[in-house]
Design a protein around this motif. Structure first.
Motif, PDB file in Angstrom:
ATOM      1  N   SER A 230       0.809  -1.214   0.000  1.00  0.00           N
ATOM      2  CA  SER A 230       0.000   0.000   0.000  1.00  0.00           C
ATOM      3  C   SER A 230       0.845   1.269   0.000  1.00  0.00           C
ATOM      4  O   SER A 230       0.343   2.354   0.276  1.00  0.00           O
ATOM      5  CB  SER A 230      -0.931   0.017   1.216  1.00  0.00           C
ATOM      6  OG  SER A 230      -0.168  -0.043   2.420  1.00  0.00           O
ATOM      7  N   GLY A 231       2.119   1.123  -0.344  1.00  0.00           N
ATOM      8  CA  GLY A 231       2.999   2.284  -0.392  1.00  0.00           C
ATOM      9  C   GLY A 231       2.588   3.233  -1.495  1.00  0.00           C
ATOM     10  O   GLY A 231       1.847   2.862  -2.417  1.00  0.00           O
ATOM     11  N   PRO A 232       3.047   4.472  -1.464  1.00  0.00           N
ATOM     12  CA  PRO A 232       2.624   5.474  -2.459  1.00  0.00           C
ATOM     13  C   PRO A 232       3.027   5.119  -3.875  1.00  0.00           C
ATOM     14  O   PRO A 232       2.259   5.318  -4.805  1.00  0.00           O
ATOM     15  CB  PRO A 232       3.298   6.757  -1.982  1.00  0.00           C
ATOM     16  CG  PRO A 232       4.417   6.310  -1.114  1.00  0.00           C
ATOM     17  CD  PRO A 232       3.997   5.044  -0.467  1.00  0.00           C
ATOM     18  N   LEU A 233       4.247   4.559  -4.073  1.00  0.00           N
ATOM     19  CA  LEU A 233       4.675   4.207  -5.424  1.00  0.00           C
ATOM     20  C   LEU A 233       3.850   3.049  -5.978  1.00  0.00           C
ATOM     21  O   LEU A 233       3.409   3.070  -7.125  1.00  0.00           O
ATOM     22  CB  LEU A 233       6.159   3.856  -5.428  1.00  0.00           C
ATOM     23  CG  LEU A 233       7.124   5.010  -5.098  1.00  0.00           C
ATOM     24  CD1 LEU A 233       8.565   4.515  -5.096  1.00  0.00           C
ATOM     25  CD2 LEU A 233       6.950   6.133  -6.127  1.00  0.00           C
ATOM     26  N   THR A 234       3.675   2.048  -5.121  1.00  0.00           N
ATOM     27  CA  THR A 234       2.881   0.882  -5.553  1.00  0.00           C
ATOM     28  C   THR A 234       1.434   1.281  -5.841  1.00  0.00           C
ATOM     29  O   THR A 234       0.823   0.838  -6.829  1.00  0.00           O
ATOM     30  CB  THR A 234       2.904  -0.200  -4.471  1.00  0.00           C
ATOM     31  OG1 THR A 234       4.277  -0.540  -4.174  1.00  0.00           O
ATOM     32  CG2 THR A 234       2.151  -1.427  -4.927  1.00  0.00           C
ATOM     33  N   HIS A 235       0.878   2.137  -4.994  1.00  0.00           N
ATOM     34  CA  HIS A 235      -0.497   2.574  -5.195  1.00  0.00           C
ATOM     35  C   HIS A 235      -0.640   3.353  -6.504  1.00  0.00           C
ATOM     36  O   HIS A 235      -1.620   3.163  -7.251  1.00  0.00           O
ATOM     37  CB  HIS A 235      -0.932   3.445  -4.009  1.00  0.00           C
ATOM     38  CG  HIS A 235      -2.337   3.951  -4.145  1.00  0.00           C
ATOM     39  ND1 HIS A 235      -3.451   3.155  -3.991  1.00  0.00           N
ATOM     40  CD2 HIS A 235      -2.803   5.214  -4.446  1.00  0.00           C
ATOM     41  CE1 HIS A 235      -4.536   3.871  -4.173  1.00  0.00           C
ATOM     42  NE2 HIS A 235      -4.174   5.128  -4.445  1.00  0.00           N
ATOM     43  N   ALA A 236       0.339   4.216  -6.817  1.00  0.00           N
ATOM     44  CA  ALA A 236       0.284   5.007  -8.045  1.00  0.00           C
ATOM     45  C   ALA A 236       0.406   4.110  -9.271  1.00  0.00           C
ATOM     46  O   ALA A 236      -0.328   4.289 -10.274  1.00  0.00           O
ATOM     47  CB  ALA A 236       1.374   6.056  -8.051  1.00  0.00           C
ATOM     48  N   ALA A 237       1.283   3.124  -9.225  1.00  0.00           N
ATOM     49  CA  ALA A 237       1.453   2.216 -10.359  1.00  0.00           C
ATOM     50  C   ALA A 237       0.207   1.354 -10.559  1.00  0.00           C
ATOM     51  O   ALA A 237      -0.212   1.086 -11.696  1.00  0.00           O
ATOM     52  CB  ALA A 237       2.679   1.341 -10.147  1.00  0.00           C
ATOM     53  N   LEU A 238      -0.399   0.925  -9.438  1.00  0.00           N
ATOM     54  CA  LEU A 238      -1.613   0.119  -9.538  1.00  0.00           C
ATOM     55  C   LEU A 238      -2.772   0.928 -10.127  1.00  0.00           C
ATOM     56  O   LEU A 238      -3.532   0.425 -10.968  1.00  0.00           O
ATOM     57  CB  LEU A 238      -1.981  -0.408  -8.149  1.00  0.00           C
ATOM     58  CG  LEU A 238      -3.247  -1.254  -8.043  1.00  0.00           C
ATOM     59  CD1 LEU A 238      -3.131  -2.509  -8.899  1.00  0.00           C
ATOM     60  CD2 LEU A 238      -3.528  -1.620  -6.595  1.00  0.00           C
ATOM     61  N   GLN A 239      -2.906   2.161  -9.721  1.00  0.00           N
ATOM     62  CA  GLN A 239      -3.966   3.011 -10.249  1.00  0.00           C
ATOM     63  C   GLN A 239      -3.797   3.265 -11.742  1.00  0.00           C
ATOM     64  O   GLN A 239      -4.789   3.348 -12.483  1.00  0.00           O
ATOM     65  CB  GLN A 239      -3.989   4.347  -9.498  1.00  0.00           C
ATOM     66  CG  GLN A 239      -4.543   4.251  -8.090  1.00  0.00           C
ATOM     67  CD  GLN A 239      -5.987   3.756  -8.110  1.00  0.00           C
ATOM     68  OE1 GLN A 239      -6.286   2.625  -7.697  1.00  0.00           O
ATOM     69  NE2 GLN A 239      -6.894   4.600  -8.597  1.00  0.00           N
TER      70      GLN A 239
END
Length: 472
Positions: A230-239
């Motif tokens: 749920s980190g910011p980088l992972t969340h941005a890539a998932l979105q």
């Protein structure tokens, strides 16, 4: 006074001198023998000609004018007039031809065939009982020969079933367009023809997109760089992957394997059939370009045509029955979902949109259907059979059967046709009356003839026919 009563008095006076010398039994026998022939003579059968009623004979034979066989007269007609009653003057209404029923005259003379015209008296035309002026009298034998049939005028519910044609069409709410949110090249087609049935989630095609492949790599790098998913980088890539309309199953697969996939298997968005295919293998596609059209046929529309005169009896939500033109037991219940607010200029009809379920897929777009819509016009209306009404274009006439072989023509106002071969009657008839349903066209011809005669005989000061005493 009856004739036989007069003869009884005469005979009593003649035999009174001999009465004293006869026994009671002999006296009664003598009176019976004298009176019976007198009574039979008074009721003797007479014969007349149907074409020349002035010819009356006391025995069978042929008419001396037309040589037709003489017909027996009814006893009521043959009963002699009282000898004591004076003969009253009879007023002649007109003279008629015995050979040509339509030829009449206000003065005595010969018809166009050279035969003497016979008088028609007012009392003979009107009879003992007052009847409508336009009534027609038919003797029982003629009624039987013409096969007259009657039916009762009744009250009942007025239901009219509208029958119209409909065309099966797609339910627009079940249409889907397959497109991508990225540019790419088609490497494989799993659905390579139109009208192919597909299920939701089934792979349509495989596409290579540099933009999508780069987004997969960024997501895998973010997963390795951040221990928390749920980190910011992972969340941005998932979105980013989700915004490219990548399925959750595909995202979970690359996260589990840790490998980016070159080709993305594009899934079918809905269950249905492919109605349009715009791509082939190796083709480059742009983002937003329509690639396939998919139609869900579990529910279909039937667009039924309604003429302007029928729109008032049809409403939204009304139950209907749709019958297809093929197979057996193909009647489908449905509901009118909407009546379109536009009338087509070419057909002058509006469209009633009917929704039908199609679980087996037997209803195919473009098929013709017969639509039946029951319309309840009234809970209680005066109903008459269609065959009882003679339609001339300007007016409607029904013939009411009265006692004694009398038929009265009535002008009726109709309110429309209903089920069961009947019409709604607004005026002209009453419940419980009997109307002619077979043979009414013959009565109509006679009625028109009598009407023409009455118009010709309309009295005027110059042509009034004087009263002429009947000849003894």
């Amino acid at each position: 006074m009856k004739p036989y009563a007069t003869w009884t008095s005469v005979l009593s006076a003649l035999v009174r001198p001999f009465r004293a010398g006869l026994s009671s039994a002999l006296w009664l026998g003598l009176m019976f023998a004298l009176l019976v022939p007198t009574r039979l003579l008074a009721e003797k059968q007479l014969y007349t000609c149907g074409m020349h009623p002035q010819i009356v004979r006391d025995e069978p034979g042929n008419c001396p004018i037309c040589s037709m066989k003489l017909q027996p007269m009814r006893m009521a007609q043959a009963e002699p007039r009282s000898l004591d009653a004076p003969e009253a003057p009879r007023k002649i209404k007109f003279y008629k031809s015995t050979m040509l029923p339509g030829e009449i005259s206000k003065k005595p003379g010969k018809d166009s065939m050279g035969m003497e015209m016979v008088p028609v008296y007012e009392d003979a035309a009107q009879g003992a009982n007052p009847l409508p002026a336009d009534a027609i009298t038919v003797d029982p034998q003629t009624i039987q020969e013409m096969n007259f049939k009657t039916s009762l005028v009744e009250r009942g519910p007025a239901i009219r079933t509208l029958r119209t044609v409909g065309i099966v069409a797609y339910d627009e709410r079940g249409l889907s367009v397959v497109t991508t949110r990225f540019d790419g090249w088609i490497d494989k087609l799993d659905v390579d023809a139109t009208w192919t049935s597909v299920k939701a989630g089934q792979t349509f095609f495989e596409i290579y997109s540099p933009e999508l492949y780069n987004a997969e790599l960024n997501y895998l790098v973010a997963l390795r760089a951040e221990p928390d998913a749920s980190g910011p980088l992972t969340h941005a890539a998932l979105q980013r992957l989700r915004l490219l309309d990548v399925s959750e199953a595909f995202i979970a697969e690359i996260a589990r394997t840790g490998q980016a996939r070159r080709d993305y298997p594009f899934p079918a968005p809905a269950t249905g059939v492919v109605t349009l295919k715009n791509i082939v293998v190796g083709q480059m596609v742009r983002a937003g370009e329509p690639l396939f059209h998919v139609a869900d046929l579990s529910r279909v529309w039937v667009n039924a045509q309604l003429y302007e005169r029928d729109l008032m009896g049809v409403a939204q939500g009304q139950a209907v029955s749709v019958r297809m033109t093929y197979g057996m037991n193909t009647e489908h219940p449905g509901t009118i979902e909407q009546i379109l607010p536009q009338v087509e200029n070419d057909t002058r009809s509006a469209i009633a949109r009917i929704v039908l379920t199609n679980p087996r897929g037997m209803l195919r777009p473009g098929m013709f259907a017969e639509v039946r819509i029951p319309v309840h016009l009234a809970t209680s209306a005066l109903l008459v059979p269609n065959s009882a009404v003679v339609r001339s274009g300007e007016e409607n006439v029904a013939f009411v059967a009265l006692p004694g072989g009398v038929f009265e023509p009535r002008k009726v106002v109709l309110g429309g046709e209903v089920d069961g071969g009947r019409d709604i009657v607004l005026s002209g008839l009453k419940a419980g009356e009997r109307v002619v349903t077979s043979g009414e066209f013959m009565l109509d011809s006679e009625s028109q003839l009598q009407e023409a005669i009455q118009k010709m005989l309309k009295p005027t000061p110059e042509t009034a026919v004087p009263s002429v005493p009947a000849k003894p």
